[in-house]
Scaffold this motif. Structure first.
Motif, short mmCIF file in Angstrom:
data_model
loop_
_atom_site.label_atom_id
_atom_site.label_comp_id
_atom_site.label_asym_id
_atom_site.label_seq_id
_atom_site.Cartn_x
_atom_site.Cartn_y
_atom_site.Cartn_z
N HIS A 1 19.64 7.15 15.15
CA HIS A 1 18.27 7.42 14.03
C HIS A 1 17.34 8.13 14.93
O HIS A 1 16.80 6.92 15.63
CB HIS A 1 17.68 6.97 13.30
CG HIS A 1 19.10 6.73 12.52
ND1 HIS A 1 19.13 7.38 11.21
CD2 HIS A 1 19.94 5.56 12.05
CE1 HIS A 1 21.19 6.86 10.53
NE2 HIS A 1 20.75 5.48 11.48
N ASP B 1 14.06 7.23 14.55
CA ASP B 1 13.11 5.71 14.57
C ASP B 1 13.79 4.70 16.13
O ASP B 1 12.93 3.83 16.26
CB ASP B 1 13.33 5.59 13.24
CG ASP B 1 14.26 5.48 12.64
OD1 ASP B 1 15.41 4.91 13.72
OD2 ASP B 1 14.21 4.28 11.63
N GLY C 1 13.10 12.77 18.46
CA GLY C 1 14.37 12.55 17.77
C GLY C 1 14.62 12.01 19.96
O GLY C 1 15.62 11.82 19.79
N THR D 1 18.84 12.07 20.10
CA THR D 1 19.67 12.16 18.52
C THR D 1 20.00 13.21 19.40
O THR D 1 19.86 14.10 19.93
CB THR D 1 18.57 12.15 17.26
OG1 THR D 1 17.77 13.17 17.18
CG2 THR D 1 17.92 10.54 17.06
#
Length: 127
Positions: A13, A15, A37, A52
């Protein structure tokens, strides 16, 4: 010539990138590039990309499976490692082996181990 050129760390993810960005900045690595990302962090000629990707399998990272267990970074003096370890929890990293800190790796090895919420483990070694 032998040496490490780069590593790619795939995260599930976007985050999760915040944990890594704080850690690399704190350790003195430069952010060479960033995108939604992902980011690349460099120290000298070596770089690590954290990103990601749609190519990841749909299961969580587990450092106990075959593959990479952890990354170990130089963290400066023992006092600098202590400071980083004290700051880490506010930035998404929890201490491992706290009851044996700073000698969980043996009496001659001064280091702290951290794990983020995604299960990635890093070792911060005093030099």
């Amino acid at each position: 010539m032998p040496g490490l050129h780069h590593l790619d760390v795939w995260i599930a993810h976007a985050d999760e990138l915040d944990d890594w960005s704080w850690l690399f900045a704190r350790l003195g690595w430069n952010s060479d590039a960033s995108w939604t990302g992902g980011a690349t962090f460099a120290a000298g000629a070596v770089y690590i990309t954290v990103t990601t990707t749609p190519n990841t399998a749909n299961f969580p990272h587990d450092r106990r499976r075959p593959g990479l267990n952890h990354l170990a970074f130089t963290g400066g003096t023992s006092a600098e490692v202590d400071t980083l370890m004290a700051e880490a929890a506010a930035h998404g990293w929890r201490p491992l082996y706290a009851e044996r800190y700073p000698h969980a790796g043996g009496t001659q090895h001064y280091a702290g181990w951290l794990e983020n919420a995604a299960g990635f483990k890093v070792e911060i070694v005093a030099v």
